[in-house]
Design a protein around this motif. Structure first.
Motif, PDB file in Angstrom:
ATOM      1  N   TYR A 215       8.397  -0.319   0.186  1.00  0.00           N
ATOM      2  CA  TYR A 215       9.568  -2.110  -0.118  1.00  0.00           C
ATOM      3  C   TYR A 215      11.254  -2.050  -0.054  1.00  0.00           C
ATOM      4  CZ  TYR A 215       5.610  -3.174  -3.054  1.00  0.00           C
ATOM      5  OH  TYR A 215       3.703  -3.170  -2.642  1.00  0.00           O
ATOM      6  N   ILE A 216      11.234  -1.414   0.409  1.00  0.00           N
ATOM      7  CA  ILE A 216      12.858  -1.782   0.727  1.00  0.00           C
ATOM      8  C   ILE A 216      13.418  -1.389   2.368  1.00  0.00           C
ATOM      9  CG2 ILE A 216      13.708  -0.321  -1.005  1.00  0.00           C
ATOM     10  CD1 ILE A 216      14.260   2.539   0.330  1.00  0.00           C
TER      11      ILE A 216
ATOM     12  N   LYS B 135      11.942  -6.589   5.995  1.00  0.00           N
ATOM     13  CA  LYS B 135      12.209  -7.653   5.431  1.00  0.00           C
ATOM     14  C   LYS B 135      11.025  -8.335   4.794  1.00  0.00           C
ATOM     15  CE  LYS B 135      15.566  -9.446   8.294  1.00  0.00           C
ATOM     16  NZ  LYS B 135      16.612 -10.131   8.985  1.00  0.00           N
TER      17      LYS B 135
ATOM     18  N   LYS C 251      10.161  -6.220   1.784  1.00  0.00           N
ATOM     19  CA  LYS C 251      10.909  -7.376   0.211  1.00  0.00           C
ATOM     20  C   LYS C 251      10.634  -8.605   0.321  1.00  0.00           C
ATOM     21  CE  LYS C 251      14.979  -4.832   2.067  1.00  0.00           C
ATOM     22  NZ  LYS C 251      16.454  -4.449   3.043  1.00  0.00           N
TER      23      LYS C 251
ATOM     24  N   GLU D  15       7.389  -7.653  -1.646  1.00  0.00           N
ATOM     25  CA  GLU D  15       7.551  -7.051  -3.236  1.00  0.00           C
ATOM     26  C   GLU D  15       8.234  -8.366  -4.382  1.00  0.00           C
ATOM     27  OE1 GLU D  15      10.812  -3.456  -5.208  1.00  0.00           O
ATOM     28  OE2 GLU D  15      11.571  -5.084  -3.564  1.00  0.00           O
TER      29      GLU D  15
END
Length: 83
Positions: A64-65, A68, A71, A74
């Motif tokens: 999830y990092i 975009k 993110k 998440e």
């Protein structure tokens, strides 16, 4: 494609390289770098590299990092209490 089928494809490719090697040797073409050991080493490299690439892709997709979009996903999961 299953792992077994993939290994069969790599073995087929290695077999074709071996056939090329035998053909070249039968007509008198030889080289130091293209021999039975190099064909076997290439097959082993493929068999080892492909699972590594698949694992790296799985980690990338499930992280999830990285992007975009991930993110945002998440954040939505956290809001819904699913993470």
């Amino acid at each position: 494609m299953t792992a077994d089928k993939f290994k069969q494809c790599i073995a087929l490719f290695g077999g074709m390289l071996s056939a090329i090697l035998l053909f070249l040797q039968s007509i008198g073409v030889t080289s130091n770098w293209f021999n039975k050991e190099s064909v076997d080493a290439f097959n082993q490299m493929l068999i080892s590299a492909v699972p590594f690439i698949l694992v790296v892709y799985g980690v990338w997709k499930n992280s999830y990092i990285v992007t975009k979009k991930a993110k945002k996903q998440e954040q939505l999961l956290k809001e819904k209490g699913l993470k």
